[in-house]
Design a protein around this motif. Sequence first.
Motif, PDB file in Angstrom:
ATOM      1  N   GLY A  14     -20.855 -43.786 -56.502  1.00  0.00           N
ATOM      2  CA  GLY A  14     -19.654 -44.469 -56.965  1.00  0.00           C
ATOM      3  C   GLY A  14     -19.849 -45.955 -57.143  1.00  0.00           C
ATOM      4  N   ALA A  15     -20.510 -46.613 -56.191  1.00  0.00           N
ATOM      5  CA  ALA A  15     -20.736 -48.054 -56.278  1.00  0.00           C
ATOM      6  C   ALA A  15     -21.653 -48.389 -57.450  1.00  0.00           C
ATOM      7  CB  ALA A  15     -21.342 -48.572 -54.974  1.00  0.00           C
ATOM      8  N   GLY A  16     -22.772 -47.669 -57.548  1.00  0.00           N
ATOM      9  CA  GLY A  16     -23.756 -47.976 -58.580  1.00  0.00           C
ATOM     10  C   GLY A  16     -23.243 -47.717 -59.980  1.00  0.00           C
ATOM     11  N   MET A  17     -22.558 -46.597 -60.180  1.00  0.00           N
ATOM     12  CA  MET A  17     -22.073 -46.310 -61.530  1.00  0.00           C
ATOM     13  C   MET A  17     -20.964 -47.263 -61.946  1.00  0.00           C
ATOM     14  SD  MET A  17     -22.325 -42.198 -62.135  1.00  0.00           S
ATOM     15  CE  MET A  17     -21.332 -41.634 -60.754  1.00  0.00           C
ATOM     16  N   ALA A  18     -20.075 -47.630 -61.015  1.00  0.00           N
ATOM     17  CA  ALA A  18     -19.038 -48.608 -61.347  1.00  0.00           C
ATOM     18  C   ALA A  18     -19.670 -49.948 -61.708  1.00  0.00           C
ATOM     19  CB  ALA A  18     -18.075 -48.771 -60.179  1.00  0.00           C
ATOM     20  N   ALA A  19     -20.692 -50.344 -60.955  1.00  0.00           N
ATOM     21  CA  ALA A  19     -21.374 -51.612 -61.229  1.00  0.00           C
ATOM     22  C   ALA A  19     -22.066 -51.579 -62.581  1.00  0.00           C
ATOM     23  CB  ALA A  19     -22.393 -51.893 -60.127  1.00  0.00           C
ATOM     24  N   ALA A  20     -22.778 -50.490 -62.877  1.00  0.00           N
ATOM     25  CA  ALA A  20     -23.506 -50.383 -64.142  1.00  0.00           C
ATOM     26  C   ALA A  20     -22.557 -50.382 -65.332  1.00  0.00           C
ATOM     27  CB  ALA A  20     -24.355 -49.122 -64.135  1.00  0.00           C
TER      28      ALA A  20
END
Length: 553
Positions: A14-20
Amino acid sequence: MRDSYDVVVVGAGGAGMAAALAAAKRGLDTVVIEKSGYFGGSTARSGGGVWIPGNYALAAAGQADPAEESKRYLDSIVGDVVPKLRRDTFIDRGPEVMEFIRDHTPVRFQWVPEYADYHPEAPGGRARGRSVEPVPMDARFLGEELQHLHPPYTKAPANLIVTQADYRKLHLGFRTFRGPLVMLKVGVLRLLHMVLGRKMYAMGNALCIGLRQGLVDAGVPVRYDTELTELLVEDDRVTGVRVRHDGEESVIHARHGVILGSGGFEKNTELREKYLPTPTSAEWSTAAPANTGGGILAGVAAGASVDLMEEAWWGPTIPLPRGPWFCLSERNLPGAIMVNGAGERFMNEALPYVEATHAIYDGEATGVSHVPCWMVFDQRYRNRYLFAGLGGRQPFPKSWLASGVIVKASTLESLAERIDVPADRLRATTERFNGFAASGVDEDFHRGESAYDKYYSDRTVKPNPSLHAIDQAPFYAAKIVPGDLGTKGGLVTDERARVLRADGSAIPGLYAAGNASAAVMGRTYAGPGATIGPAMVFGYLAAEDIASNSQES
């Protein structure tokens, strides 16, 4: 494969995809590297709840409240363990992040009715709750990429869609008319979805599928089976990552920044034993198997400071043979207690799961071990309620009984003998609790007084929906250990998600969000989704800061 991007994001949760997604939408050339062969990480395995006060879904349900109230709430339960600026930034920017996800992915959120904050009686707490969850979605749009969705925490038949709001009714079985109606609805909808060829998903799956589609639409590649081994540092700045894929190492350069969204260290036995309270076991965690702390270790090697390493998103857990079961509603239902090695209750069993596990570990300091402890209940309870995915009256699998995780006996005395607790104390403890059930007042631990206690209770039980006598043979005990959804400690970050050194200075080019960073919730847990909410918010803020700096340069 290309070896240079504006932004490298580590982790496709969740964190990585939102950031990307946030980085790509700001015009930054972005890539995601993922250690496993799946997207979603622990977020995909979760209930998918999101705790972000003031968001559009809460407003649509008439549940919005002033930001100052939610700030007051975090002030009261988190306190100075986390800087106020970071706490306030999460509250202030959260609604914007939710709108960003709505506008750039298929994900839509809805309020989870009445799911109370975990400390609703604290200043600023809300008994009706601030949690939202994804609306179930048909994921056919994702095509072949859907095969990379992280395997679920527990298996369910295809297209069997149960939301968090549904589960609250289902776990009561036939105790109210709502349970059978929801069962009927879920069954009819499953048949309809199958006939129409749909691929329906809910909860954490739906959130991650939507985020992944957002990355597809934004042209962000995800490199699977690509493990971070080291951060590249040049002239005191993080400039890229060294990775391992198919046994070969290579370098991916990051012109403007690296964002670590790689999860915690819950599956790393060495780190657990170094930092977490004992006893501990990676086998007690329900988090994604790939979460071994690689991002945290790489950040430390680059000069980062860490905090809250002794904490986790704890939860009392039943170590079933098939894997750990995060014990949530089972503890709140009337007709069950938890006892320690002395055969005595030691807490309000309906406590929020982080606080409940703190209480379990507190026993190690008293000389009376609470690990394992035992959840004791009777046949009436077993007949009435859902338990670890089994319907009421459904027999326990032979493997559960053979393993000793579930123990059955005809009397409390024989049950005590089998779980190695003093029989006289277990009898006295149970009789005292039965007295509380009759009066409706738990004089020892005040169970049933908090609005949170009541959420998973049985409101057909009077006078206290959290209390009922344990007196109908046979009797059962379920082994309880201090499990977790993931670790909470990690790299220290500021309100812009920049990773900090011990002296408080930021490491240029390095950011972290989610469980790779020390939690904005400190040692506690604000409400359902207070892991995923901050993970997405600070991933978004990391991308924003990188974009701002790239324009200046």
